[in-house]
Design a protein around this motif. Structure first.
Motif, PDB file in Angstrom:
ATOM      1  N   GLU A 136       0.687  -1.179   0.052  1.00  0.00           N
ATOM      2  CA  GLU A 136      -0.068  -0.061  -0.108  1.00  0.00           C
ATOM      3  C   GLU A 136       0.859   1.327  -0.002  1.00  0.00           C
ATOM      4  O   GLU A 136       0.604   2.219  -0.370  1.00  0.00           O
ATOM      5  N   GLU A 140       0.437   4.406  -2.478  1.00  0.00           N
ATOM      6  CA  GLU A 140       0.010   5.826  -2.177  1.00  0.00           C
ATOM      7  C   GLU A 140       0.971   6.786  -2.852  1.00  0.00           C
ATOM      8  O   GLU A 140       0.491   8.049  -3.169  1.00  0.00           O
ATOM      9  N   ARG A 155      -7.218   2.247  -7.910  1.00  0.00           N
ATOM     10  CA  ARG A 155      -6.501   0.908  -7.727  1.00  0.00           C
ATOM     11  C   ARG A 155      -7.369  -0.290  -8.202  1.00  0.00           C
ATOM     12  O   ARG A 155      -8.589  -0.059  -7.652  1.00  0.00           O
TER      13      ARG A 155
END
Length: 467
Positions: A136, A140, A155
Motif C-alpha cells: 500500500e 500511495e 487502484r
C-alpha cells in the motif's frame, strides 16, 4: 530522442542525485557459476545487496548490456530482444520506496518527457498465506504523483494474471498482482533459492492506445499482459527479504534495485510500440533492407531476428566468447546460425553477418569504445562462422524438407542426424520444423539428448583405448 540521449539523461539524472556511476560488467561473469550471461544489472552486485559494503558507496548506478538467451524464441515480435541495455540504480540502505519511485517518475516524465497520462503501474498485491501484506505504501506514493499531474489514480486488485486476462483492469492506473510483482532470481517467495534476496516490486508500463490488443493473451487488456497495448519500461524492486531454510527473514538492510529497459524507454520517447525503431536497432534494419531489396514491413520478424542476434553477437565476441559447441560458445553459435537461417530466407547471401555487424559496431562506437576496439576480431569471428554454417545450411534444409515428405513426426534420431551431418542445433531444427509445419514427437528432445550422451561416452572410451 535517440538511445544515446536517453542513456546520457539517465546517468546525468542519477549523478544529480549523488549516485556513483559504475563501469559495465562483461556479459560473461567469470566468478558467477549460477548463470551463463549477465541478464540484469543487479547480478554483479549480489554480494552488496546481501549486506556487504560497496567500495563506491551506497548510491550506485550504471547502464549494463545484458543478454537473456531464454528469450531467443520470443524475438520477432515488437518488444523482445535477447540483447538489451539495462538502466540501473541501487540504494544499499540509503533510501527506499518514496525516493526511488519519485526518482523513476522524474526521469521518465521530467527528463525523457513521457506523457504521464500514458503511464500505468503495478504493485505487489500481497499473500495472506505467507503473511506478506499488499504494498500500500508504493500505491500511495504513485497516487500522489499521478494526482500532482492531474490524473486520478484508482487502484484495482487483479491478484493473478489470469484474472486480469478474464476481467481486464478497466483503465485503472495502479494494478495489483501477486506473482508478477514479486522479484527474486527464482520466482515467488516460496521458490526463492536459499540465501537469495527478494521482495515486492512496482513495475511501470507505457500505454499505446492505437495498438490492437492481441486476444491470444486474454480477452481483456491490462498492464501486465503481453497483448501489445502496454509496454513495461521499468521495475523498482524493494529488496527486504532473505530466503532461509526456515522461510523468509528480513535482510540486514533494505535495498532498492531499479532496472529500466533503455530500448523500451527510447521507443516510448518516440511514441513507437516497436523497439526496433530506436536508434540502436533501426540502422541495422535499414542496412538489411538495402542488402535484401525487401522492405521491413514485408520481412518484419526475420529482420528483427537478424538485427537482434547480430547485435548480441557483437558484444559477446567483444567480451571474449567464440562460437563453439559448449556453454557460452554454444549460445553464440545458436544466435549466429539462427540469424544466418533467417538471412537465407530473405535472400541474403554470404557475408551478411559481417556487413550487419559493422553497422552495430558503429552504433556503439562512442558509448562502448571497447566494442570499436574489437572490431576486427568481431568481423573475423562472424565471417568464419558464417562460411562454415552456410556450407551445410542448404543441405540441412533440403534434408528437413525430405523428412517432412515422409508424413510422420520427427523423432530424436532425426534431430541427431540433422545435428551430426548438417550442424543443426536441436533448437534450430525443431524451430525450422515448426515453420515448415512438420510435427515433432513429444519425446524427441529427450531421445536427442540420450543420443548425444552415448556419443560422448563412446568418444571418451575411444580416447581411453587409444591411450
Amino acid at each position: 530522442m535517440n538511445v544515446d540521449q536517453v542513456r546520457a539523461l539517465y546517468l546525468d539524472h542519477l549523478i544529480d542525485h549523488q549516485h556513483v556511476i559504475l563501469d559495465r560488467a562483461p556479459l560473461v561473469l567469470r566468478d558467477d557459476p549460477t548463470t551463463l550471461f549477465t541478464g540484469s544489472g543487479m547480478q554483479p552486485l549480489l554480494p552488496y545487496l546481501l549486506g556487504a559494503d560497496h567500495p563506491s558507496g551506497d548510491r550506485l548506478a550504471d547502464v549494463q548490456p545484458c543478454l537473456r538467451s531464454q528469450d531467443i524464441e520470443e524475438v520477432g515480435d515488437n518488444r523482445h530482444t535477447t540483447f538489451f541495455e539495462m538502466l540501473g540504480n541501487w540504494s544499499l540502505g540509503a533510501y527506499f520506496k518514496p525516493e526511488q519511485i519519485r526518482l523513476a517518475w522524474e526521469f521518465l516524465v521530467d527528463k525523457v518527457g513521457l506523457d504521464p497520462n500514458r503511464i500505468y503501474v503495478s504493485i505487489y498485491s500481497g499473500d495472506d498465506g505467507l503473511g506478506i501484506p499488499a504494498d500500500e505504501e508504493s500505491a500511495e506514493i504513485w497516487r500522489d504523483l499521478f494526482a500532482a499531474a492531474g490524473i486520478t489514480a484508482d487502484r484495482v486488485d487483479l491478484v493473478t494474471e489470469e484474472r486480469g486476462n478474464d476481467e481486464g483492469s478497466d483503465g485503472a492506473r495502479i494494478c495489483g498482482y501477486r506473482d508478477k510483482n514479486w522479484w527474486s532470481r527464482g520466482g515467488g517467495p516460496e521458490t526463492m533459492p536459499i540465501g537469495d534476496p527478494g521482495g515486492p516490486d512496482t513495475e511501470i508500463f507505457y500505454y499505446f492506445p492505437k495498438v490492437e490488443h492481441d486476444p491470444a493473451y486474454g480477452e481483456h487488456p491490462h498492464p501486465n499482459s503481453d497483448g501489445g497495448q502496454y509496454l513495461e519500461i521499468g521495475n523498482s524492486v524493494f529488496m527486504q527479504f532473505l530466503r532461509t531454510d526456515d522461510g523468509l527473514a528480513a535482510l540486514p538492510r533494505r535495498n532498492v534495485d531499479f532496472g529500466g529497459g533503455l530500448e523500451r524507454i527510447a521507443a516510448a520517447a518516440i511514441d513507437s510500440p516497436d523497439v526496433y525503431r530506436v536508434s540502436s536497432l533501426w540502422p541495422i534494419v535499414v542496412k538489411l533492407e538495402e542488402l535484401s531489396g525487401r522492405a521491413y514491413a514485408e520481412e518484419t520478424p526475420a529482420m528483427r531476428v537478424i538485427a537482434d542476434h547480430v547485435r548480441g553477437a557483437v558484444f559477446l565476441i567483444a567480451d571474449g566468447v567464440r562460437p563453439s559447441s559448449k556453454e557460452h560458445g554454444y549460445v553464440l553459435r545458436r544466435l549466429l546460425r539462427r540469424a544466418i537461417r533467417f538471412a537465407h530466407g530473405v535472400g541474403l547471401g554470404d557475408g551478411t553477418l559481417s556487413t550487419v555487424a559493422e553497422v552495430a559496431v558503429d552504433i556503439y562506437r562512442d558509448a562502448y569504445p571497447d566494442i570499436a576496439a574489437a572490431r576486427e576480431e568481431i568481423l573475423a569471428a562472424l565471417a568464419k562462422e558464417e562460411r562454415q554454417f552456410r556450407r551445410t545450411l542448404a543441405k540441412g534444409l533440403r534434408e528437413l524438407r525430405r523428412l517432412g515428405k515422409e508424413n510422420r513426426p520427427l523423432n530424436g534420431s532425426d534431430l541427431f542426424t540433422l545435428y551430426e551431418r548438417f550442424g543443426f542445433p536441436v533448437e534450430l531444427a525443431t524451430e525450422e520444423a515448426r515453420t515448415m509445419g512438420i510435427e515433432v514427437t513429444d519425446g524427441a528432445r529427450e531421445d536427442f539428448d540420450t543420443a548425444m550422451r552415448r556419443q560422448r561416452e563412446l568418444s571418451r572410451a575411444s580416447t581411453t583405448m587409444g591411450a
